[in-house]
Design a protein around this motif. Structure first.
Motif, PDB file in Angstrom:
ATOM      1  N   ARG A  18      34.408  51.898  -3.854  1.00  0.00           N
ATOM      2  CA  ARG A  18      34.783  53.278  -4.175  1.00  0.00           C
ATOM      3  C   ARG A  18      34.197  53.679  -5.533  1.00  0.00           C
TER       4      ARG A  18
ATOM      5  N   GLU B  56      31.797  56.886  -5.329  1.00  0.00           N
ATOM      6  CA  GLU B  56      32.204  58.198  -5.844  1.00  0.00           C
ATOM      7  C   GLU B  56      32.202  58.285  -7.364  1.00  0.00           C
TER       8      GLU B  56
ATOM      9  N   ILE C 270      30.931  61.823  -2.354  1.00  0.00           N
ATOM     10  CA  ILE C 270      31.831  62.805  -1.735  1.00  0.00           C
ATOM     11  C   ILE C 270      31.653  64.168  -2.393  1.00  0.00           C
TER      12      ILE C 270
ATOM     13  N   GLU D 227      40.437  64.826  -2.247  1.00  0.00           N
ATOM     14  CA  GLU D 227      39.104  64.914  -1.637  1.00  0.00           C
ATOM     15  C   GLU D 227      39.197  65.154  -0.138  1.00  0.00           C
ATOM     16  N   LYS D 228      40.118  64.474   0.503  1.00  0.00           N
ATOM     17  CA  LYS D 228      40.291  64.665   1.948  1.00  0.00           C
ATOM     18  C   LYS D 228      40.686  66.114   2.241  1.00  0.00           C
TER      19      LYS D 228
ATOM     20  N   GLU E 146      39.192  57.731   6.941  1.00  0.00           N
ATOM     21  CA  GLU E 146      38.393  57.823   5.730  1.00  0.00           C
ATOM     22  C   GLU E 146      38.838  56.712   4.791  1.00  0.00           C
TER      23      GLU E 146
ATOM     24  N   TYR F 254      37.339  55.832   1.599  1.00  0.00           N
ATOM     25  CA  TYR F 254      37.068  55.897   0.168  1.00  0.00           C
ATOM     26  C   TYR F 254      37.487  57.214  -0.460  1.00  0.00           C
ATOM     27  N   VAL F 255      38.172  58.072   0.262  1.00  0.00           N
ATOM     28  CA  VAL F 255      38.542  59.376  -0.287  1.00  0.00           C
ATOM     29  C   VAL F 255      39.970  59.374  -0.809  1.00  0.00           C
ATOM     30  N   THR F 256      40.184  60.183  -1.831  1.00  0.00           N
ATOM     31  CA  THR F 256      41.540  60.421  -2.315  1.00  0.00           C
ATOM     32  C   THR F 256      42.158  61.522  -1.460  1.00  0.00           C
TER      33      THR F 256
END
Length: 179
Positions: free
Chosen positions: A98, A102, A108, A59-60, A52, A54-56
């Protein structure tokens, strides 16, 4: 992904932006090494699952906690949505992308609202070669009870700033038919 054989019957194949795909009757989703293509294959799309980007971490964790695997017995409907993004998208740095994806488009966050009803898997095509016809292949499956939710999800995402960077998108709708 692609072809004239497979358990997914193609209900529609509509260009949203740019050129469509040639008409085909059925779709097979193959994981791993691609099979030897038959002369019956109308088209083939290739992609690879990846990390992944673009996720923090938060978020993941939320995605992992809510997401279900593709292929649930009740998920008889599906969509394959291949997308190519513009040169302007790829000219941005990852943190700039990003911010669009988001911070301003809430991609997301929006997707999380539809889990676990709508399952999805993203395949990266650009990782294989920049000459692939699409940058991303997203495959969704969902039960009949989630058809309206899926339509809402797609409409919401297409109305965002992020989608201004899409220069080719095809919407392929499917129904499971292994007869």
């Amino acid at each position: 992904m692609g072809g004239e054989s497979g358990p997914w019957k193609i209900l529609s194949c509509n260009p949203v932006k740019g050129e469509s795909l040639p008409a085909a009757g059925r779709l097979s989703v193959v994981q791993g090494a691609p099979p030897i293509l038959s002369s019956e294959s109308t088209w083939t799309l290739r992609g690879a699952t990846s990390n992944e980007r673009y996720v923090t971490r938060e978020e993941k964790n939320q995605l992992v906690a809510r997401q279900v695997a593709l292929g649930r017995p009740e998920a008889k409907y599906a969509a394959l949505i291949p997308i190519r993004k513009s040169a302007a998208w790829w000219a941005m740095t990852q943190d700039e992308r990003r911010a669009v994806l988001e911070d301003r488009s809430h991609h997301i966050h929006t997707g999380l609202k539809y889990l676990p009803g709508v399952a999805r898997r993203l395949h990266h095509c650009r990782d294989l070669a920049e000459q692939e016809p699409f940058d991303f292949l997203t495959f969704f499956d969902y039960p009949e009870t989630e058809v309206t939710a899926f339509e809402d999800l797609v409409a919401t995402l297409r109305a965002t700033e992020e989608w201004k960077y899409v220069d080719r998108e095809v919407d392929v709708r499917l129904v499971w038919d292994d007869a």
